[in-house]
Motif scaffolding. Structure first.
Motif, mmCIF file in Angstrom:
data_model
loop_
_atom_site.group_PDB
_atom_site.id
_atom_site.type_symbol
_atom_site.label_atom_id
_atom_site.label_comp_id
_atom_site.label_asym_id
_atom_site.label_seq_id
_atom_site.Cartn_x
_atom_site.Cartn_y
_atom_site.Cartn_z
ATOM 1 N N SER A 142 -34.900 -6.713 -16.691
ATOM 2 C CA SER A 142 -35.838 -7.679 -16.107
ATOM 3 C C SER A 142 -35.637 -9.075 -16.697
ATOM 4 O O SER A 142 -35.680 -10.074 -15.979
ATOM 5 N N ASP A 143 -35.397 -9.138 -18.011
ATOM 6 C CA ASP A 143 -35.176 -10.431 -18.667
ATOM 7 C C ASP A 143 -33.918 -11.093 -18.124
ATOM 8 O O ASP A 143 -33.879 -12.313 -17.905
ATOM 9 N N LEU A 144 -32.892 -10.298 -17.916
ATOM 10 C CA LEU A 144 -31.625 -10.829 -17.411
ATOM 11 C C LEU A 144 -31.765 -11.304 -15.965
ATOM 12 O O LEU A 144 -31.203 -12.335 -15.575
ATOM 13 N N LEU A 145 -32.532 -10.548 -15.179
ATOM 14 C CA LEU A 145 -32.738 -10.945 -13.787
ATOM 15 C C LEU A 145 -33.519 -12.254 -13.690
ATOM 16 O O LEU A 145 -33.360 -13.010 -12.729
ATOM 17 N N SER A 146 -34.328 -12.532 -14.720
ATOM 18 C CA SER A 146 -35.102 -13.786 -14.717
ATOM 19 C C SER A 146 -34.193 -15.011 -14.843
ATOM 20 O O SER A 146 -34.611 -16.133 -14.547
ATOM 21 N N LEU A 147 -32.951 -14.778 -15.265
ATOM 22 C CA LEU A 147 -31.990 -15.874 -15.357
ATOM 23 C C LEU A 147 -31.422 -16.263 -13.984
ATOM 24 O O LEU A 147 -30.637 -17.210 -13.889
ATOM 25 N N ASN A 148 -31.817 -15.490 -12.957
ATOM 26 C CA ASN A 148 -31.313 -15.761 -11.599
ATOM 27 C C ASN A 148 -29.786 -15.796 -11.564
ATOM 28 O O ASN A 148 -29.175 -16.739 -11.029
ATOM 29 N N LEU A 149 -29.186 -14.775 -12.155
ATOM 30 C CA LEU A 149 -27.728 -14.746 -12.276
ATOM 31 C C LEU A 149 -27.017 -14.757 -10.929
ATOM 32 O O LEU A 149 -25.849 -15.136 -10.853
ATOM 33 N N HIS A 150 -27.719 -14.351 -9.862
ATOM 34 C CA HIS A 150 -27.082 -14.372 -8.541
ATOM 35 C C HIS A 150 -26.747 -15.795 -8.102
ATOM 36 O O HIS A 150 -25.927 -16.003 -7.215
#
Length: 322
Positions: A142-150
């Motif tokens: 979840s923390d990593l997804l918050s970086l909007n890596l897409h």
């Protein structure tokens, strides 16, 4: 829909009773079909969202990108198999985008799992994404997804590429430290004078040339910044070793040739007293220099004396005059 269908059948019966045209209730079947499609899409959307929510609690060190990627691709395949009528619905488009973004994020996370990634690289990623984030043992998906890596797939790829190149440099520096820590000069005794001289070593020369080429390649790399100080130090060190060793072998060759003339032949000394005296002085200087150089066998320490290259050049000039 069922209620509407019952009302429709009642109206059809009454129309038949009064012998009047019956209204067209075909839209009811269309509505039933649309509701079934909506139910199918909602159920699948719920499955996807539930799966993703379960994944989000996975700790960073436990994220199985390969398995999650496989599952996400199954979702993509199922979405594409849905009735084409759904494809214009906002729910369908939103679901499709959600899965696509997850796949993109998983690719980025897979790259970030590369062991070359260090804390400094996470800091650089945070600067790119402008999202407050600190990598810890408690970090989860979840923390990593918050970086909007897409949105930052290219940036992640470039960052990982940089990290890998830096890791190669780091390993090269470690190799140099290990290699040259144990690299030694081979000594020999000159038969007539008993002077200790340094033997030429093919392994030393080949290693020196190879390392200089590698260091120059790293200096030309666009990823040099983090290791610039260390690599510059090693480049200067290798340059010093190369310069001193080359001068030393040149001096030794000249000295050995002249020694056989001025020391090995008494007639020459009688015929050329001034040149012999000049050689004797240079010979003494050379032997004192060799005593200092051969106090250690380690190549770097033996060649690192301040002003050694200038001393060797001076001796070579004097020998050349002789």
């Amino acid at each position: 829909v069922c209620s509407i269908e019952l009302d429709g059948k009642s109206i059809e019966s009454e129309a038949l009773l009064f012998d009047v045209p019956s209204p067209n209730f075909s839209f009811i079947e269309d509505c039933r079909k649309e509701i079934k499609l909506l139910k199918q899409l909602l159920d699948f959307s719920c499955l996807v969202q539930t799966s993703f929510e379960e994944w989000k609690s996975t700790l960073w060190i436990e994220i199985d990108v390969e398995n999650m990627d496989t599952e996400s691709k199954k979702f993509v395949k199922y979405v594409k198999s849905l009735d084409k009528e759904m494809k214009e619905w906002d729910l369908y488009k939103g679901l499709e985008l959600t899965i696509k973004n997850m796949l993109t994020c998983l690719r980025a996370i897979g790259e970030l799992q590369n062991p070359a990634i260090q804390d400094r690289h996470w800091e650089q990623l945070v600067q790119e994404t402008k999202v407050k984030f600190i990598m810890t043992d408690e970090t989860c998906l979840s923390d990593l997804l918050s970086l909007n890596l897409h949105k930052y797939e290219d940036e992640v790829h470039n960052l990982v590429d940089k990290a890998c190149k830096e890791l190669q440099m780091e390993k090269m520096i470690q190799t140099l430290e290990t290699l040259w820590k144990d690299m030694e000069l081979q000594h020999d005794i000159h038969a007539r004078t008993g002077c200790t001289i340094i033997k030429g070593s093919e392994d030393l020369i080949e290693t020196l040339e190879e390392n200089q080429v590698q260091l120059q390649g790293m200096m030309n790399s666009k990823f040099i910044a983090h290791f610039f100080k260390e690599i510059s130090h090693w480049q200067r060190t290798m340059c010093t070793v190369d310069t001193v060793i080359s001068l030393l072998f040149e001096v030794q060759r000249t000295w050995s040739h002249l020694e056989s003339i001025f020391v090995g032949s008494e007639d020459i000394r009688l015929q050329l007293p001034e040149d012999s005296k000049r050689f004797d002085q240079t010979n003494e200087e050379f032997q004192l220099l060799m005593i200092e150089m051969t106090k250690t066998t380690n190549v770097i320490r033996a060649t690192a004396t301040q002003g050694l290259a200038e001393q060797l050049e001076n001796v070579q000039n004097k020998l050349s005059l002789c």
